[in-house]
Design a protein around this motif. Structure first.
Motif, PDB file in Angstrom:
ATOM      1  N   HIS A 107      -2.486 -10.200  -1.486  1.00  0.00           N
ATOM      2  CA  HIS A 107      -1.784  -9.728  -0.285  1.00  0.00           C
ATOM      3  C   HIS A 107      -1.347  -8.273  -0.469  1.00  0.00           C
ATOM      4  O   HIS A 107      -0.804  -7.898  -1.520  1.00  0.00           O
ATOM      5  CB  HIS A 107      -0.563 -10.614  -0.015  1.00  0.00           C
ATOM      6  CG  HIS A 107      -0.929 -12.020   0.336  1.00  0.00           C
ATOM      7  ND1 HIS A 107      -1.317 -12.394   1.603  1.00  0.00           N
ATOM      8  CD2 HIS A 107      -0.988 -13.153  -0.429  1.00  0.00           C
ATOM      9  CE1 HIS A 107      -1.590 -13.695   1.611  1.00  0.00           C
ATOM     10  NE2 HIS A 107      -1.401 -14.178   0.392  1.00  0.00           N
ATOM     11  N   ARG A 108      -1.577  -7.470   0.555  1.00  0.00           N
ATOM     12  CA  ARG A 108      -1.208  -6.054   0.528  1.00  0.00           C
ATOM     13  C   ARG A 108      -0.297  -5.659   1.679  1.00  0.00           C
ATOM     14  O   ARG A 108       0.248  -4.570   1.688  1.00  0.00           O
ATOM     15  CB  ARG A 108      -2.482  -5.172   0.559  1.00  0.00           C
ATOM     16  CG  ARG A 108      -3.335  -5.288  -0.699  1.00  0.00           C
ATOM     17  CD  ARG A 108      -2.582  -4.735  -1.908  1.00  0.00           C
ATOM     18  NE  ARG A 108      -3.343  -4.820  -3.155  1.00  0.00           N
ATOM     19  CZ  ARG A 108      -3.293  -5.861  -3.977  1.00  0.00           C
ATOM     20  NH1 ARG A 108      -2.534  -6.899  -3.695  1.00  0.00           N
ATOM     21  NH2 ARG A 108      -4.014  -5.859  -5.079  1.00  0.00           N
ATOM     22  N   ASP A 146       6.315  -0.826  -6.930  1.00  0.00           N
ATOM     23  CA  ASP A 146       5.647  -0.952  -8.235  1.00  0.00           C
ATOM     24  C   ASP A 146       4.188  -1.384  -8.078  1.00  0.00           C
ATOM     25  O   ASP A 146       3.316  -0.943  -8.830  1.00  0.00           O
ATOM     26  CB  ASP A 146       6.396  -1.954  -9.120  1.00  0.00           C
ATOM     27  CG  ASP A 146       7.762  -1.443  -9.553  1.00  0.00           C
ATOM     28  OD1 ASP A 146       7.990  -0.219  -9.476  1.00  0.00           O
ATOM     29  OD2 ASP A 146       8.607  -2.278  -9.947  1.00  0.00           O
ATOM     30  N   PHE A 147       3.949  -2.277  -7.111  1.00  0.00           N
ATOM     31  CA  PHE A 147       2.596  -2.806  -6.914  1.00  0.00           C
ATOM     32  C   PHE A 147       1.794  -1.999  -5.892  1.00  0.00           C
ATOM     33  O   PHE A 147       0.619  -2.305  -5.641  1.00  0.00           O
ATOM     34  CB  PHE A 147       2.654  -4.271  -6.457  1.00  0.00           C
ATOM     35  CG  PHE A 147       3.113  -5.230  -7.521  1.00  0.00           C
ATOM     36  CD1 PHE A 147       2.334  -5.465  -8.644  1.00  0.00           C
ATOM     37  CD2 PHE A 147       4.324  -5.887  -7.406  1.00  0.00           C
ATOM     38  CE1 PHE A 147       2.754  -6.351  -9.628  1.00  0.00           C
ATOM     39  CE2 PHE A 147       4.749  -6.782  -8.374  1.00  0.00           C
ATOM     40  CZ  PHE A 147       3.968  -7.016  -9.494  1.00  0.00           C
ATOM     41  N   ASP A 148       2.422  -0.992  -5.292  1.00  0.00           N
ATOM     42  CA  ASP A 148       1.775  -0.132  -4.292  1.00  0.00           C
ATOM     43  C   ASP A 148       1.231  -0.958  -3.127  1.00  0.00           C
ATOM     44  O   ASP A 148       0.064  -0.836  -2.742  1.00  0.00           O
ATOM     45  CB  ASP A 148       0.645   0.683  -4.945  1.00  0.00           C
ATOM     46  CG  ASP A 148       0.152   1.815  -4.029  1.00  0.00           C
ATOM     47  OD1 ASP A 148       0.945   2.259  -3.175  1.00  0.00           O
ATOM     48  OD2 ASP A 148      -1.005   2.236  -4.173  1.00  0.00           O
ATOM     49  N   VAL A 149       2.111  -1.802  -2.571  1.00  0.00           N
ATOM     50  CA  VAL A 149       1.740  -2.583  -1.388  1.00  0.00           C
ATOM     51  C   VAL A 149       2.721  -2.270  -0.266  1.00  0.00           C
ATOM     52  O   VAL A 149       3.821  -1.753  -0.496  1.00  0.00           O
ATOM     53  CB  VAL A 149       1.739  -4.098  -1.676  1.00  0.00           C
ATOM     54  CG1 VAL A 149       0.703  -4.438  -2.732  1.00  0.00           C
ATOM     55  CG2 VAL A 149       3.120  -4.586  -2.097  1.00  0.00           C
ATOM     56  N   GLU A 150       2.321  -2.579   0.959  1.00  0.00           N
ATOM     57  CA  GLU A 150       3.143  -2.299   2.137  1.00  0.00           C
ATOM     58  C   GLU A 150       4.159  -3.416   2.353  1.00  0.00           C
ATOM     59  O   GLU A 150       3.820  -4.599   2.345  1.00  0.00           O
ATOM     60  CB  GLU A 150       2.236  -2.184   3.360  1.00  0.00           C
ATOM     61  CG  GLU A 150       2.966  -1.937   4.664  1.00  0.00           C
ATOM     62  CD  GLU A 150       2.023  -1.922   5.849  1.00  0.00           C
ATOM     63  OE1 GLU A 150       2.507  -2.157   6.973  1.00  0.00           O
ATOM     64  OE2 GLU A 150       0.814  -1.699   5.643  1.00  0.00           O
ATOM     65  N   GLY A 182       0.414  -8.887  11.795  1.00  0.00           N
ATOM     66  CA  GLY A 182      -0.152  -7.828  10.968  1.00  0.00           C
ATOM     67  C   GLY A 182       0.100  -8.020   9.495  1.00  0.00           C
ATOM     68  O   GLY A 182      -0.563  -7.396   8.659  1.00  0.00           O
ATOM     69  N   SER A 183       1.050  -8.872   9.137  1.00  0.00           N
ATOM     70  CA  SER A 183       1.332  -9.168   7.724  1.00  0.00           C
ATOM     71  C   SER A 183       0.580 -10.434   7.322  1.00  0.00           C
ATOM     72  O   SER A 183       0.456 -11.372   8.105  1.00  0.00           O
ATOM     73  CB  SER A 183       2.832  -9.373   7.508  1.00  0.00           C
ATOM     74  OG  SER A 183       3.555  -8.211   7.864  1.00  0.00           O
ATOM     75  N   THR A 184       0.092 -10.454   6.096  1.00  0.00           N
ATOM     76  CA  THR A 184      -0.624 -11.649   5.618  1.00  0.00           C
ATOM     77  C   THR A 184       0.275 -12.555   4.791  1.00  0.00           C
ATOM     78  O   THR A 184      -0.133 -13.660   4.426  1.00  0.00           O
ATOM     79  CB  THR A 184      -1.830 -11.239   4.756  1.00  0.00           C
ATOM     80  OG1 THR A 184      -1.375 -10.534   3.591  1.00  0.00           O
ATOM     81  CG2 THR A 184      -2.788 -10.357   5.555  1.00  0.00           C
ATOM     82  N   SER A 235       2.499 -23.465   0.441  1.00  0.00           N
ATOM     83  CA  SER A 235       2.579 -22.548   1.576  1.00  0.00           C
ATOM     84  C   SER A 235       2.118 -21.135   1.251  1.00  0.00           C
ATOM     85  O   SER A 235       2.189 -20.247   2.100  1.00  0.00           O
ATOM     86  CB  SER A 235       4.013 -22.504   2.107  1.00  0.00           C
ATOM     87  OG  SER A 235       4.898 -21.940   1.153  1.00  0.00           O
ATOM     88  N   THR A 236       1.649 -20.904   0.022  1.00  0.00           N
ATOM     89  CA  THR A 236       1.093 -19.600  -0.333  1.00  0.00           C
ATOM     90  C   THR A 236      -0.336 -19.778  -0.856  1.00  0.00           C
ATOM     91  O   THR A 236      -0.623 -20.747  -1.565  1.00  0.00           O
ATOM     92  CB  THR A 236       1.934 -18.880  -1.411  1.00  0.00           C
ATOM     93  OG1 THR A 236       2.158 -19.785  -2.528  1.00  0.00           O
ATOM     94  CG2 THR A 236       3.272 -18.450  -0.848  1.00  0.00           C
ATOM     95  N   GLY A 237      -1.210 -18.845  -0.480  1.00  0.00           N
ATOM     96  CA  GLY A 237      -2.597 -18.904  -0.913  1.00  0.00           C
ATOM     97  C   GLY A 237      -3.217 -17.526  -0.871  1.00  0.00           C
ATOM     98  O   GLY A 237      -2.537 -16.522  -0.604  1.00  0.00           O
ATOM     99  N   ALA A 238      -4.497 -17.459  -1.142  1.00  0.00           N
ATOM    100  CA  ALA A 238      -5.206 -16.188  -1.195  1.00  0.00           C
ATOM    101  C   ALA A 238      -5.140 -15.473   0.154  1.00  0.00           C
ATOM    102  O   ALA A 238      -5.181 -16.111   1.214  1.00  0.00           O
ATOM    103  CB  ALA A 238      -6.653 -16.408  -1.603  1.00  0.00           C
ATOM    104  N   ALA A 239      -5.019 -14.134   0.083  1.00  0.00           N
ATOM    105  CA  ALA A 239      -4.976 -13.349   1.313  1.00  0.00           C
ATOM    106  C   ALA A 239      -6.285 -13.536   2.075  1.00  0.00           C
ATOM    107  O   ALA A 239      -7.363 -13.610   1.477  1.00  0.00           O
ATOM    108  CB  ALA A 239      -4.765 -11.887   0.976  1.00  0.00           C
ATOM    109  N   PRO A 240      -6.211 -13.615   3.420  1.00  0.00           N
ATOM    110  CA  PRO A 240      -7.452 -13.760   4.212  1.00  0.00           C
ATOM    111  C   PRO A 240      -8.315 -12.525   4.078  1.00  0.00           C
ATOM    112  O   PRO A 240      -7.820 -11.403   3.909  1.00  0.00           O
ATOM    113  CB  PRO A 240      -6.936 -13.937   5.638  1.00  0.00           C
ATOM    114  CG  PRO A 240      -5.574 -13.315   5.640  1.00  0.00           C
ATOM    115  CD  PRO A 240      -5.002 -13.563   4.271  1.00  0.00           C
ATOM    116  N   ALA A 241      -9.603 -12.718   4.149  1.00  0.00           N
ATOM    117  CA  ALA A 241     -10.543 -11.592   4.012  1.00  0.00           C
ATOM    118  C   ALA A 241     -10.358 -10.630   5.174  1.00  0.00           C
ATOM    119  O   ALA A 241     -10.120 -11.062   6.310  1.00  0.00           O
ATOM    120  CB  ALA A 241     -11.979 -12.134   3.982  1.00  0.00           C
TER     121      ALA A 241
END
Length: 326
Positions: A173-174, A201-205, A228-230, A320-326
């Motif tokens: 997730h970014r 630190d992780f350079d994410v929004e 807009g957020s994943t 309730s958490t998983g890989a970010a959608p493509a």
């Protein structure tokens, strides 16, 4: 007939004043004598008269416990633990609910201060200035709020927020949103600071969205805000569960489309479908510790030194958490 203090004294072979001190000032009684008197009193079914003892000692042996919302699953484990700890110390607890209203909170403190030896303030909504003013009326211990000069028990939600952001980043997730709680909430500010630091630190929004009602309705209402957020880190489990409902109503799946993290590790989150990934809060430990610190403050009076106790939190990963959608 009811057993009296004289019955206990006669059976114990001590003076009535010794029995009285055993219950009102046990540290002044020889340990062996104290143990014998207590055992005989228990065997006879004697219960000391609290009203009379209050006149003698100046202590009511009552504590006040004020919470922001007793219907919130975060508070019952804390209340239950505090009551159990108080009973072990021969104290009773009066529980009051402010319904997130600072004016009601002030009114309850002013009312209880005449009936209790001390007050536990849990996640108060009053301003620090007002809390500092009211402290002159009764000893305080504050849970989950920093107030200068007051003994405080904090659950390190910032530690959990950093772990949650790290977990979401590891899933790809970014674009992450933070749903804060009500204005004046210490928890909100701690989460905001920690999440912003971790995102940097992780350079994410990171999008900070709030204030929000700390309820399921608050989460439902926020479903459009997180577009807009994943992934979303929520103020508490109730907001997270409401958000999941709101996203589902909009045709989005959790965690396929949006991952959601709560705070509290409450029973509803563990029973939900999907089961909620959340930051576990040591509420029972906080309740026990707060009672011990409050009774120490009551005993020390104005000579006591304020204490800051900080309890660790941790991230519990569920469905309730998983890989970010493509």
């Amino acid at each position: 007939m009811a057993v009296t203090i004289r019955d206990v004294a006669k059976a114990s072979g001590v003076h009535v004043s010794t029995v009285s001190r055993t219950f009102s000032a046990p540290h002044l009684v020889n340990a062996e004598t104290r143990t014998r008197v207590l055992a005989i009193a228990e065997g006879l079914g004697y219960r000391p008269n609290r009203a009379a003892r209050a006149l003698t000692t100046g202590r009511t042996h009552n504590l006040g416990l004020i919470v922001a919302d007793i219907a919130n699953p975060f508070f019952p484990p804390l209340i239950k633990a505090a009551q159990a700890q108080a009973r072990e110390r021969d104290y009773h607890v009066f529980v009051a609910d402010t319904d997130e209203d600072p004016l009601m909170e002030q009114e309850l403190i002013e009312t209880l201060s005449k009936q209790v030896d001390g007050v536990l303030l849990c996640s108060p909504r009053l301003s620090n200035r007002m809390i500092e003013k009211l402290r002159a009326e009764v000893p305080f211990v504050v849970v989950n709020r920093r107030v200068k000069g007051l003994t405080t028990v904090l659950m390190d939600v910032g530690q959990g927020a950093r772990a949650a952001i790290g977990h979401l980043v590891s899933l790809g997730h970014r674009r992450i949103a933070l749903l804060t709680g009500p204005d004046g909430s210490w928890t909100s500010e701690e989460m905001r600071t920690a999440a912003a630091s971790a995102a940097g630190d992780f350079d994410v929004e990171l999008s900070v969205l709030g204030p929000n009602e700390p309820t399921e309705q608050g989460g439902i209402a926020a479903a459009d805000k997180v577009a807009g957020s994943t992934a979303v880190l929520c103020y508490n489990d109730l907001v997270a569960l409401g958000l999941i409902e709101g996203l589902t109503d909009r045709g989005l799946k959790v965690p396929d489309d949006v991952s959601v993290v709560g705070v509290d590790d409450s029973l509803p989150g563990r029973l939900n479908k999907p089961k909620l990934t959340t930051i576990t809060m040591p509420t029972a430990a906080a309740g026990r510790m707060a009672v011990d610190l409050l009774l120490a403050a009551v005993g020390a009076g104005e000579s006591g030194t304020p204490t800051l106790a900080r309890l660790e939190t941790s991230l519990v990963i569920r469905e309730s958490t998983g890989a970010a959608p493509a």
